[in-house]
Design a protein around this motif. Structure first.
Motif, short mmCIF file in Angstrom:
data_model
loop_
_atom_site.label_atom_id
_atom_site.label_comp_id
_atom_site.label_asym_id
_atom_site.label_seq_id
_atom_site.Cartn_x
_atom_site.Cartn_y
_atom_site.Cartn_z
N PRO A 181 31.05 65.44 36.75
CA PRO A 181 29.96 64.44 36.69
C PRO A 181 29.45 64.25 35.27
O PRO A 181 29.47 65.17 34.46
CB PRO A 181 28.88 65.06 37.59
N LYS A 182 29.01 63.05 34.99
CA LYS A 182 28.48 62.72 33.66
C LYS A 182 27.28 63.57 33.34
O LYS A 182 26.39 63.74 34.17
CB LYS A 182 28.10 61.23 33.61
N ASN A 183 27.24 64.11 32.12
CA ASN A 183 26.13 64.96 31.69
C ASN A 183 25.00 64.10 31.14
O ASN A 183 25.13 63.53 30.06
CB ASN A 183 26.64 65.93 30.61
N PRO A 184 23.87 64.02 31.84
CA PRO A 184 22.79 63.15 31.38
C PRO A 184 22.06 63.68 30.16
O PRO A 184 21.26 62.97 29.56
CB PRO A 184 21.85 63.09 32.59
N PRO A 237 42.12 55.94 18.93
CA PRO A 237 41.35 55.22 17.90
C PRO A 237 39.92 54.87 18.32
O PRO A 237 38.98 55.09 17.52
CB PRO A 237 42.19 53.95 17.65
N PRO A 238 39.66 54.34 19.54
CA PRO A 238 38.27 54.05 19.92
C PRO A 238 37.38 55.29 19.94
O PRO A 238 36.18 55.20 19.66
CB PRO A 238 38.40 53.45 21.32
N THR A 239 37.97 56.44 20.24
CA THR A 239 37.18 57.67 20.27
C THR A 239 36.73 58.07 18.87
O THR A 239 35.57 58.43 18.64
CB THR A 239 37.99 58.82 20.91
N LEU A 240 37.64 58.01 17.90
CA LEU A 240 37.32 58.45 16.55
C LEU A 240 36.63 57.37 15.72
O LEU A 240 36.25 57.63 14.58
CB LEU A 240 38.59 58.93 15.85
N LYS A 241 36.46 56.16 16.28
CA LYS A 241 35.68 55.13 15.61
C LYS A 241 34.19 55.25 15.92
O LYS A 241 33.37 54.55 15.33
CB LYS A 241 36.18 53.75 16.02
N LEU A 242 33.83 56.12 16.84
CA LEU A 242 32.44 56.26 17.24
C LEU A 242 31.60 56.79 16.08
O LEU A 242 32.07 57.57 15.25
CB LEU A 242 32.32 57.23 18.43
N VAL A 274 39.13 72.56 20.65
CA VAL A 274 40.03 71.51 20.18
C VAL A 274 39.28 70.19 20.13
O VAL A 274 38.22 70.03 20.75
CB VAL A 274 41.26 71.37 21.09
N CYS A 275 39.83 69.24 19.39
CA CYS A 275 39.30 67.89 19.40
C CYS A 275 39.78 67.21 20.67
O CYS A 275 40.97 66.90 20.80
CB CYS A 275 39.79 67.13 18.16
N GLU A 276 38.85 66.99 21.60
CA GLU A 276 39.18 66.43 22.89
C GLU A 276 38.22 65.29 23.19
O GLU A 276 37.07 65.31 22.75
CB GLU A 276 39.09 67.52 23.97
N VAL A 277 38.67 64.30 23.94
CA VAL A 277 37.89 63.09 24.16
C VAL A 277 36.50 63.36 24.72
O VAL A 277 35.51 62.87 24.16
CB VAL A 277 38.65 62.10 25.07
N ASN A 321 33.75 53.69 25.90
CA ASN A 321 34.58 54.88 25.89
C ASN A 321 34.56 55.59 27.24
O ASN A 321 35.58 56.11 27.70
CB ASN A 321 34.11 55.84 24.80
N GLU A 322 33.37 55.62 27.87
CA GLU A 322 33.28 56.26 29.18
C GLU A 322 34.05 55.48 30.23
O GLU A 322 34.70 56.07 31.10
CB GLU A 322 31.81 56.42 29.58
N ILE A 323 33.96 54.16 30.17
CA ILE A 323 34.73 53.33 31.11
C ILE A 323 36.22 53.53 30.88
O ILE A 323 37.00 53.67 31.84
CB ILE A 323 34.35 51.85 30.96
N GLN A 324 36.62 53.54 29.62
CA GLN A 324 38.03 53.74 29.28
C GLN A 324 38.52 55.09 29.79
O GLN A 324 39.62 55.19 30.35
CB GLN A 324 38.20 53.65 27.77
N MET A 325 37.71 56.14 29.61
CA MET A 325 38.11 57.46 30.06
C MET A 325 38.16 57.53 31.59
O MET A 325 39.04 58.18 32.16
CB MET A 325 37.14 58.53 29.53
N ALA A 326 37.23 56.83 32.27
CA ALA A 326 37.23 56.83 33.73
C ALA A 326 38.47 56.13 34.27
O ALA A 326 39.12 56.62 35.21
CB ALA A 326 35.97 56.15 34.24
N VAL A 327 38.82 54.98 33.68
CA VAL A 327 40.01 54.25 34.12
C VAL A 327 41.27 55.07 33.86
O VAL A 327 42.16 55.17 34.73
CB VAL A 327 40.10 52.88 33.41
N ALA A 328 41.33 55.69 32.69
CA ALA A 328 42.49 56.52 32.35
C ALA A 328 42.59 57.71 33.30
O ALA A 328 43.71 58.09 33.71
CB ALA A 328 42.39 57.00 30.91
#
Length: 286
Positions: free
Chosen positions: A259-262, A158-163, A175-178, A192-199
């Motif tokens: 690594p995060k894409n700047p 849900p947080p991903t698709l609320k963006l 595919v639809c991927e985070v 979302n990035e923090i959530q994905m990193a923790v996950a």
């Protein structure tokens, strides 16, 4: 869950910039998909019809069912996109695909860890295998794996698709991927990035670490075996699982731990301008 600014459709670009590859990839993916369906269906039938295989193949049959669901979640849509110029997927379709894809992917991470424990007991404690890996424990461990996958998907989808997404709504993926959807956002994606990193730590790093620890113990046990035949038998017990772990986790690490894409936000603004609608490249136009 879905706000009024949510897009109606997304466009899965895939290999749109290389249309000459799409027909070739279509047949390659189709053949791989059919082989996957055939192989996993045979494993499920064998483990179901033969009572002697119920316990020894319990985790394998779970994983075969998981692979059937996993591939069916994304491959048909991928084949549809590869065959024709239409790349659109509805918002609801994207939500369902993301939810199931993430749930099954997380379940596979946990299930591979459980199977590593199963291999550890089989090699390091063979005399106690039937006692330790009993049917009740198998059901509990498999249930935990499926439950963790479901919870992870409920938390992150849900947080991903609320963006707030860019107006071009072009997902640079099959595919639809985070990660791809996060890069498509024009809003603040810090949470979302923090959530994905923790996950990623709890779903990827920790299970992979446990698998490596298990195989470290297995390697020490195998080196203590005096006969070459015994070492080959022990290696054969673990080789297929080790190959699957290598292929699966190398793909997961490439997607979720890169690594995060700047330049993601700048690319988003460059390709469409997030403040106003634009036609953009939907299929194969440059």
């Amino acid at each position: 869950m879905v706000n009024q600014s949510s897009p109606v459709v997304f466009f899965l670009l895939g290999f749109s910039e290389h249309p000459q590859l799409e027909k070739v990839l279509f047949f390659v993916v189709l053949c791989s998909y059919l082989l996957t369906l055939l192989g996993n269906t045979l494993i499920l039938l064998l483990s179901t019809l033969d009572p002697r295989l119920h316990s020894p193949m319990y985790f394998l049959s779970n994983r075969s069912f998981l692979d059937l669901c996993f591939t069916t979640t994304c491959v048909p849509q991928m084949l549809f996109n590869l065959w024709g110029p239409e790349k659109a997927i509805s918002f609801l379709g994207c939500f369902v695909q993301l939810f199931i894809f993430m749930s099954l992917g997380t379940t596979e991470c946990i299930l591979l860890t459980v199977m590593a424990f199963d291999r550890y007991v089989a090699v390091c404690q063979p005399l106690h295998y039937a006692t330790v890996i009993n049917p009740c424990l198998c059901q509990q461990l498999a249930g935990i794996a499926w439950a963790i996958g479901l919870v992870q998907s409920i938390v992150q989808t849900p947080p991903t698709l609320k963006l707030p997404f860019c107006s071009h709504r072009q997902v640079d993926n099959f595919v639809c991927e985070v990660p791809s959807l996060i890069q498509l956002s024009c809003g603040d994606i810090t949470y979302n990035e923090i959530q994905m990193a923790v996950a990623s730590i709890f779903i990827v790093v920790v299970p992979l670490s446990l698998i490596l620890v298990s195989y470290g113990a297995i390697a020490r046990a195998v080196l203590k075996i005096s006969s070459a035949k015994g070492r080959r038998k022990a290696f054969g017990t673990c080789s297929s699982h080790l190959i699957v772990v290598t292929l699966f986790y190398s793909s997961v690490i490439a997607v979720y731990l890169q690594p995060k894409n700047p330049y993601a936000r700048e690319r988003c603004k460059y390709r469409s301008g997030c403040s106003q609608p634009s036609i953009g490249r939907i299929t194969r136009s440059p």
